[in-house]
Design a protein around this motif. Structure first.
Motif, PDB file in Angstrom:
ATOM      1  N   VAL A  52      28.736  18.463   0.316  1.00 50.62           N
ATOM      2  CA  VAL A  52      29.284  20.102   0.278  1.00 50.62           C
ATOM      3  C   VAL A  52      29.592  19.509  -1.927  1.00 50.62           C
ATOM      4  O   VAL A  52      29.126  20.390  -2.231  1.00 50.62           O
ATOM      5  CB  VAL A  52      30.948  20.187   0.924  1.00 50.62           C
ATOM      6  CG1 VAL A  52      31.854  21.003  -0.022  1.00 50.62           C
ATOM      7  CG2 VAL A  52      29.917  20.942   1.767  1.00 50.62           C
TER       8      VAL A  52
ATOM      9  N   TYR B  45      25.756  21.966  -1.546  1.00 50.49           N
ATOM     10  CA  TYR B  45      24.939  22.740  -0.939  1.00 50.49           C
ATOM     11  C   TYR B  45      26.220  23.484  -0.042  1.00 50.49           C
ATOM     12  O   TYR B  45      27.458  23.657  -0.452  1.00 50.49           O
ATOM     13  CB  TYR B  45      24.340  22.151   0.227  1.00 50.49           C
ATOM     14  CG  TYR B  45      23.143  21.266  -0.259  1.00 50.49           C
ATOM     15  CD1 TYR B  45      22.024  22.346  -0.929  1.00 50.49           C
ATOM     16  CD2 TYR B  45      23.071  20.307  -0.567  1.00 50.49           C
ATOM     17  CE1 TYR B  45      20.931  20.739  -1.175  1.00 50.49           C
ATOM     18  CE2 TYR B  45      22.576  19.477  -0.921  1.00 50.49           C
ATOM     19  CZ  TYR B  45      21.118  19.948  -1.259  1.00 50.49           C
ATOM     20  OH  TYR B  45      20.208  19.336  -1.606  1.00 50.49           O
ATOM     21  N   ASP B  46      25.101  24.870   0.496  1.00 47.93           N
ATOM     22  CA  ASP B  46      26.120  25.643   1.337  1.00 47.93           C
ATOM     23  C   ASP B  46      25.843  24.617   2.838  1.00 47.93           C
ATOM     24  O   ASP B  46      24.955  24.603   2.765  1.00 47.93           O
ATOM     25  CB  ASP B  46      25.560  26.690   1.464  1.00 47.93           C
ATOM     26  CG  ASP B  46      26.364  28.339   2.471  1.00 47.93           C
ATOM     27  OD1 ASP B  46      26.788  27.497   2.765  1.00 47.93           O
ATOM     28  OD2 ASP B  46      25.880  28.806   2.795  1.00 47.93           O
ATOM     29  N   VAL B  47      26.847  24.469   3.414  1.00 50.19           N
ATOM     30  CA  VAL B  47      26.870  23.606   4.421  1.00 50.19           C
ATOM     31  C   VAL B  47      27.345  24.385   5.939  1.00 50.19           C
ATOM     32  O   VAL B  47      28.867  25.205   5.408  1.00 50.19           O
ATOM     33  CB  VAL B  47      27.317  22.583   4.457  1.00 50.19           C
ATOM     34  CG1 VAL B  47      27.454  21.231   5.747  1.00 50.19           C
ATOM     35  CG2 VAL B  47      26.833  22.106   3.213  1.00 50.19           C
ATOM     36  N   LYS B  48      26.633  23.793   6.753  1.00 52.97           N
ATOM     37  CA  LYS B  48      27.699  25.124   8.442  1.00 52.97           C
ATOM     38  C   LYS B  48      27.790  23.776   8.957  1.00 52.97           C
ATOM     39  O   LYS B  48      26.706  22.709   9.205  1.00 52.97           O
ATOM     40  CB  LYS B  48      27.420  25.835   8.765  1.00 52.97           C
ATOM     41  CG  LYS B  48      27.715  26.757   7.994  1.00 52.97           C
ATOM     42  CD  LYS B  48      27.365  28.784   8.532  1.00 52.97           C
ATOM     43  CE  LYS B  48      27.905  29.902   7.628  1.00 52.97           C
ATOM     44  NZ  LYS B  48      27.682  30.893   7.829  1.00 52.97           N
ATOM     45  N   MET B  49      28.251  23.299   9.590  1.00 52.57           N
ATOM     46  CA  MET B  49      28.960  22.641  10.830  1.00 52.57           C
ATOM     47  C   MET B  49      29.593  23.549  12.456  1.00 52.57           C
ATOM     48  O   MET B  49      30.216  23.780  12.071  1.00 52.57           O
ATOM     49  CB  MET B  49      29.420  21.196  10.489  1.00 52.57           C
ATOM     50  CG  MET B  49      29.694  20.094  11.754  1.00 52.57           C
ATOM     51  SD  MET B  49      30.040  18.790  11.650  1.00 52.57           S
ATOM     52  CE  MET B  49      31.285  18.564  10.683  1.00 52.57           C
ATOM     53  N   SER B  50      28.541  23.245  13.364  1.00 54.58           N
ATOM     54  CA  SER B  50      29.637  23.116  14.463  1.00 54.58           C
ATOM     55  C   SER B  50      29.774  21.801  15.768  1.00 54.58           C
ATOM     56  O   SER B  50      28.465  21.555  15.725  1.00 54.58           O
ATOM     57  CB  SER B  50      28.448  24.324  16.055  1.00 54.58           C
ATOM     58  OG  SER B  50      29.311  24.571  16.766  1.00 54.58           O
ATOM     59  N   GLU B  51      30.889  22.361  16.112  1.00 50.61           N
ATOM     60  CA  GLU B  51      31.635  21.387  16.600  1.00 50.61           C
ATOM     61  C   GLU B  51      32.113  20.972  18.060  1.00 50.61           C
ATOM     62  O   GLU B  51      32.202  22.292  18.650  1.00 50.61           O
ATOM     63  CB  GLU B  51      32.902  19.829  15.868  1.00 50.61           C
ATOM     64  CG  GLU B  51      32.378  19.759  14.781  1.00 50.61           C
ATOM     65  CD  GLU B  51      33.945  19.422  14.129  1.00 50.61           C
ATOM     66  OE1 GLU B  51      34.242  18.564  12.457  1.00 50.61           O
ATOM     67  OE2 GLU B  51      34.658  19.371  14.451  1.00 50.61           O
TER      68      GLU B  51
ATOM     69  N   PRO C  20      25.809  28.689  12.577  1.00 51.38           N
ATOM     70  CA  PRO C  20      26.000  27.292  12.154  1.00 51.38           C
ATOM     71  C   PRO C  20      25.238  26.181  13.598  1.00 51.38           C
ATOM     72  O   PRO C  20      25.118  25.737  13.701  1.00 51.38           O
ATOM     73  CB  PRO C  20      26.980  26.946  13.442  1.00 51.38           C
ATOM     74  CG  PRO C  20      27.764  28.067  13.311  1.00 51.38           C
ATOM     75  CD  PRO C  20      27.025  29.398  12.505  1.00 51.38           C
TER      76      PRO C  20
ATOM     77  N   PHE D 218      35.873  22.592   2.898  1.00 49.78           N
ATOM     78  CA  PHE D 218      35.299  22.227   4.031  1.00 49.78           C
ATOM     79  C   PHE D 218      35.807  22.620   5.198  1.00 49.78           C
ATOM     80  O   PHE D 218      36.215  21.601   5.870  1.00 49.78           O
ATOM     81  CB  PHE D 218      33.674  21.446   4.394  1.00 49.78           C
ATOM     82  CG  PHE D 218      32.781  21.071   5.141  1.00 49.78           C
ATOM     83  CD1 PHE D 218      32.179  23.282   5.103  1.00 49.78           C
ATOM     84  CD2 PHE D 218      32.757  20.809   5.927  1.00 49.78           C
ATOM     85  CE1 PHE D 218      31.028  22.742   5.736  1.00 49.78           C
ATOM     86  CE2 PHE D 218      31.703  20.798   6.901  1.00 49.78           C
ATOM     87  CZ  PHE D 218      30.432  21.996   6.380  1.00 49.78           C
TER      88      PHE D 218
ATOM     89  N   THR E 166      37.228  24.171   9.383  1.00 49.37           N
ATOM     90  CA  THR E 166      36.936  24.744  10.783  1.00 49.37           C
ATOM     91  C   THR E 166      37.780  25.979  10.365  1.00 49.37           C
ATOM     92  O   THR E 166      38.103  26.366   9.486  1.00 49.37           O
ATOM     93  CB  THR E 166      37.363  23.750  11.598  1.00 49.37           C
ATOM     94  OG1 THR E 166      38.727  23.821  11.362  1.00 49.37           O
ATOM     95  CG2 THR E 166      36.910  23.272  11.852  1.00 49.37           C
TER      96      THR E 166
ATOM     97  N   ASP F 158      33.028  33.761   9.646  1.00 51.39           N
ATOM     98  CA  ASP F 158      33.071  32.346   9.176  1.00 51.39           C
ATOM     99  C   ASP F 158      33.978  31.965   8.711  1.00 51.39           C
ATOM    100  O   ASP F 158      35.092  32.707   9.207  1.00 51.39           O
ATOM    101  CB  ASP F 158      31.895  32.199   8.745  1.00 51.39           C
ATOM    102  CG  ASP F 158      32.016  32.888   6.845  1.00 51.39           C
ATOM    103  OD1 ASP F 158      33.078  33.203   6.554  1.00 51.39           O
ATOM    104  OD2 ASP F 158      31.172  33.326   6.191  1.00 51.39           O
TER     105      ASP F 158
ATOM    106  N   SER G 299      33.359  25.899  13.781  1.00 45.63           N
ATOM    107  CA  SER G 299      32.595  25.825  13.212  1.00 45.63           C
ATOM    108  C   SER G 299      33.048  25.456  11.869  1.00 45.63           C
ATOM    109  O   SER G 299      33.960  26.161  11.562  1.00 45.63           O
ATOM    110  CB  SER G 299      31.309  26.948  12.783  1.00 45.63           C
ATOM    111  OG  SER G 299      30.919  26.873  14.302  1.00 45.63           O
ATOM    112  N   ARG G 300      32.252  24.498  10.671  1.00 43.40           N
ATOM    113  CA  ARG G 300      32.455  24.320   9.446  1.00 43.40           C
ATOM    114  C   ARG G 300      32.105  25.368   8.504  1.00 43.40           C
ATOM    115  O   ARG G 300      30.438  25.088   9.171  1.00 43.40           O
ATOM    116  CB  ARG G 300      33.165  23.013   9.058  1.00 43.40           C
ATOM    117  CG  ARG G 300      33.500  22.111   9.893  1.00 43.40           C
ATOM    118  CD  ARG G 300      33.936  20.913   9.407  1.00 43.40           C
ATOM    119  NE  ARG G 300      34.880  19.906  10.490  1.00 43.40           N
ATOM    120  CZ  ARG G 300      35.901  19.684   9.730  1.00 43.40           C
ATOM    121  NH1 ARG G 300      36.717  19.840   9.218  1.00 43.40           N
ATOM    122  NH2 ARG G 300      37.177  19.408  10.727  1.00 43.40           N
ATOM    123  N   SER G 301      32.701  25.719   7.542  1.00 40.83           N
ATOM    124  CA  SER G 301      31.964  25.968   6.499  1.00 40.83           C
ATOM    125  C   SER G 301      33.077  26.481   5.393  1.00 40.83           C
ATOM    126  O   SER G 301      33.777  26.248   5.192  1.00 40.83           O
ATOM    127  CB  SER G 301      31.420  27.369   6.012  1.00 40.83           C
ATOM    128  OG  SER G 301      32.277  28.760   7.280  1.00 40.83           O
ATOM    129  N   VAL G 302      31.787  26.531   3.947  1.00 39.80           N
ATOM    130  CA  VAL G 302      32.436  26.410   2.553  1.00 39.80           C
ATOM    131  C   VAL G 302      33.722  27.860   1.836  1.00 39.80           C
ATOM    132  O   VAL G 302      33.402  28.537   2.542  1.00 39.80           O
ATOM    133  CB  VAL G 302      31.511  26.283   1.315  1.00 39.80           C
ATOM    134  CG1 VAL G 302      32.806  25.515   0.198  1.00 39.80           C
ATOM    135  CG2 VAL G 302      30.761  24.818   1.684  1.00 39.80           C
TER     136      VAL G 302
END
Lengths: 193, 584
Positions: free
Chosen positions: A28, A32-38, A62, B5, B7, B133, B166-169
């Motif tokens: 970030v 960048y544009d970023v997505k993360m799934s946990e 994600p 960033f 969730t 999102d 999910s995390r995003s900006v």
């Protein structure tokens, strides 16, 4: 930039969530544009856990599709074998040379495959096997195995090293910063194919 | 502008902060827990853990009636508990904006069912928003509060696991300053006796019509025309992201964000532009059925699965006929790795003892649900929060009524007991049920990640709070046979159960007490190891299912990295072969 996908697999409690946090914070910061799934909740209790990271100019999903991950970063060998189908044929597998037998193996009901690394090596062109636990021990904190692996990944992805050192300083508790940075740097040195 | 960033859950909390919410309540439940956890970090917002979702919603309703902006959050099944106030709140409406967040869990990552809570919106007759999102999650909290106040209605805010976790900006904003709305007594609006409720029911009909007009011009409901007008896709929530991932701008998309009431004219306009319409949604044909009822011809569940989570991969296969490319799957089958009770978990010994008893064991929702899995395998049934005690009561009465003799044991956690076990136990006392009720008291809400509850002595902001005494509750309910044991002391647990089996004058309660081993500063200390000379390799210790105890050659080995020193295994070994090996 086209979207890149990093699939992280491991066992609940190994520090995959913190690893994901360090990686994504750095991405970030790099713009960048970023997505993360946990994964949270019951699944975390020593179970198989995954974190999915995608970054680029514009990311929608994600979730990563099978056969499309640029890197599979496996914190444990069985969890490498379990999720390797997510790796793209051109992708890189980074695997921690660590066996954590699940309950069924501990009680002798199932067998832990003895040949995981060999089997994976036969098929996967780009593969790095890392003794992250051994390296982390040398750095003085066995739990820093996650930062060793993040270091390997950062080198493989050609990410700027400084961006990560900076993030580790920000997100890791003060007394563990130095250990984690040295673990990251040791990993970085091993991230050459 | 600052960005973060986040969730989806953190973004909802941020939205509550930015859009001037001043009251928040919740009961923890995956995937909703972090909403209240993060809200509680803002000193500007009063935030609390309620004992259950019904209480949380009622408290938020009161705050809203008083004139404050309020938010309440829960997992999907939590809304079942809160359904009673929900349906009548639709009649009363609000004063300050009232947002009800339901976080659904398609695929049941950490739940007992995968009900689609979108169905609650038309059922309860309240509007609903669905973010796709984290940016939307934050922004839509502002929209939700606006709609709630503009139309005098509570509003449902529905997320799913992949939105919540999910995390995003997210672009951050400042907190808006907003005066609390004035309160004036108005029983015809807020006191729902039949005469007043009948009037409000008519009002509700007009409100829904006005909301439908609003939905038509709500900017988050939008048509995104693609290169191709052959195929149009109607979608919402996380499914929108999957559609864009797979199709980009190849097809035209109608993204619905206000998914109740639906914008009929907008759907008609979209239907005119494209030749063929697919509805892409997770779980139930919720949009599909309503759109079909409007008279549009669409395809949905005949191609898109209605069970489990969707993914870009599923859409690619079902809508484009593309299977994943070459993938490497080296083993047809691998040992599975389900979640397990942690090393040192105080629940382990209790289930080890119960397995030896010939009894029906009804259990409940929490980490201890894992007692159903091998090797402990001690649980017969798990249904919903609080059900262990009442189900056990039903078992016992049914056996007795039909002349059968069986021991019935119920197992419930401390947080779950306070959530909805008290009335169940009251039933058992009142109706003279000879059940044995074990409360596995680890002094925290463990499974969702250590949230406080009314018995822990701390509140949501980690400030000291009055601690509700379990023993006092049992006394007040009239339970006469109550014993307290240490969960780590297997003999004490076993004796307590055996003594309770002899007691026939109503329900017994056994408080098996020991703090969660993961609680900082409260877990056990020490390290144990197998003395190889004494070990006869009988492997009885493996029946505990402790992740620290492993097969090594033909014997066993205690992994020093995992062992936390609870010493439960020491009590199980018939040969005294497990010995103390360290203090840390």
């Amino acid at each position: 930039m086209a979207v890149k996908s990093i699939f992280i697999s491991g066992v609940g409690g190994q520090g995959t969530i913190l690893a994901g946090k360090v990686i994504t914070t750095a991405l970030v910061n790099l713009g960048y544009d970023v997505k993360m799934s946990e994964v949270h909740g019951m699944a975390q209790r020593g179970g198989s856990v995954i974190t999915q990271i995608r970054y680029g100019d514009r990311v929608y999903s994600p979730l990563i599709e099978k056969g499309r991950a640029d890197v599979l970063l496996a914190f444990e060998k069985l969890e490498a074998a379990r999720y390797v189908e997510y790796l793209s044929p051109e992708g890189t597998l980074i695997v921690n040379d660590l066996e954590m037998p699940p309950a069924s193996v501990l009680v002798g009901k199932e067998e832990y495959p003895a040949d995981i690394v060999e089997r994976l090596k036969e098929e996967i062109r780009n593969m790095i096997v890392v003794d992250a636990v051994g390296v982390a021990k040398e750095c003085g904190e066995i739990r820093a195995q996650n930062m060793v692996l993040v270091g390997v990944l950062a080198r493989v992805m050609d990410w700027p090293k400084d961006a990560f050192v900076e993030v580790i300083r920000d997100v890791v508790p003060a007394k563990y910063v130095d250990v984690n940075i040295s673990a990251f740097e040791r990993g970085w040195d091993m991230g050459m194919l | 502008m600052k960005k973060a960033f986040l969730t989806g859950n953190e973004a909802i909390a941020r939205g509550a902060y930015e859009y001037a919410v001043s009251f928040a309540s919740a009961y923890p439940g995956t995937p909703s827990t972090e909403i209240l956890e993060n809200i509680s970090k803002y000193p500007e917002i009063y935030a609390e853990w309620a004992p259950n979702e019904k209480v949380a919603l009622e408290a938020a309703a009161g705050a809203s009636m008083a004139g404050a902006r309020a938010i309440v959050s829960m997992k999907h099944v939590g809304l079942n508990v809160a359904a009673d106030p929900l349906f009548t709140l639709a009649y009363t409406g609000v004063n300050g904006g009232l947002v009800i967040v339901t976080a659904d869990d398609p695929g049941m990552h950490s739940s007992q069912n995968e009900q689609d809570n979108r169905n609650f919106a038309p059922f309860a007759k309240i509007p609903m928003l669905e973010p796709s999102d984290s940016q939307e999650a934050k922004d839509l909290i502002g929209e939700a509060l606006k709609i709630s106040e503009m139309f005098d209605t509570p509003i449902l805010f529905r997320t799913t696991t992949r939105v919540s976790h999910s995390r995003s900006v997210v672009q951050l904003g400042e907190r808006k300053s907003l005066e609390m709305k004035p309160y004036s007594k108005n029983p015809e609006k807020f006191a729902m006796i039949p005469g007043f409720a009948r009037k409000r029911r008519l009002n509700l009909k007009d409100r829904l019509a006005a909301l439908e007009d609003y939905s038509e011009q709500f900017p988050y409901n939008r048509i995104e025309l693609g290169k191709n007008y052959e195929v149009g896709i109607i979608t919402s929530g996380i499914s929108y992201q999957y559609v864009k991932e797979v199709f980009g701008d190849e097809v035209s998309v109608l993204k619905l964000t206000m998914t109740f009431p639906l914008p009929k004219k907008l759907i008609a306009a979209f239907a005119e532009k494209v030749k063929e319409i697919y509805v892409v949604e997770e779980l139930d044909p919720y949009l599909e059925n309503q759109i079909k009822a409007m008279g549009f011809k669409v395809k949905g569940k005949e191609v898109i699965p209605e069970i489990g989570e969707l993914s870009p991969e599923i859409l690619r296969e079902k809508l484009k006929g593309e299977k994943p490319g070459i993938t490497f799957k080296p083993y047809a089958q691998l040992p599975s790795r389900p979640p397990v009770l942690c090393p040192g978990c105080p629940h382990r010994g209790v289930f080890y003892v119960l397995k030896k008893m010939k009894a029906v064991v009804t259990s409940d929702i929490g980490c201890y649900s894992l007692g159903v899995l091998p090797p402990l395998e001690s649980i017969d049934s798990i249904l919903c929060m609080g059900a262990s005690i009442s189900m056990g009561h039903g078992f016992k009465k049914a056996f007795e009524a039909n002349g059968k003799n069986a021991t019935v044991i119920t197992v419930i956690g401390d947080s779950t007991f306070l959530h909805s076990g008290i009335t169940s136990l009251m039933d058992a006392v009142y109706n003279r049920s000879n059940t044995i009720n074990i409360i596995v008291d680890n002094s925290i809400t463990a499974m969702t990640g250590h949230q406080h509850h009314p018995g822990t002595g701390y509140n949501a902001k980690e400030e000291p709070a009055p601690a509700v005494s379990l023993e006092a509750i049992y006394r007040a309910l009239g339970v006469e046979n109550v014993v307290v044991v240490d969960s780590y002391d297997l003999k004490a647990v076993e004796n307590a159960v055996k003594d309770a089996m002899k007691y026939k004058d109503g329900p017994s309660v056994i408080i098996a007490r020991r703090a969660c081993a993961l609680l900082k500063g409260k877990g056990p200390k020490g390290l144990y190891a197998v003395n190889e000379e004494k070990c006869r390799k009988c492997k009885i210790c493996l029946r505990l299912g402790c992740p620290a105890i492993q097969v090594k050659g033909d014997g066993v080995f205690i992994n020093p990295l995992s062992c936390v020193g609870c010493a439960v295994c020491v009590q199980v070994c018939p040969f005294g072969a497990i010995e103390k090996a360290g203090d840390e």
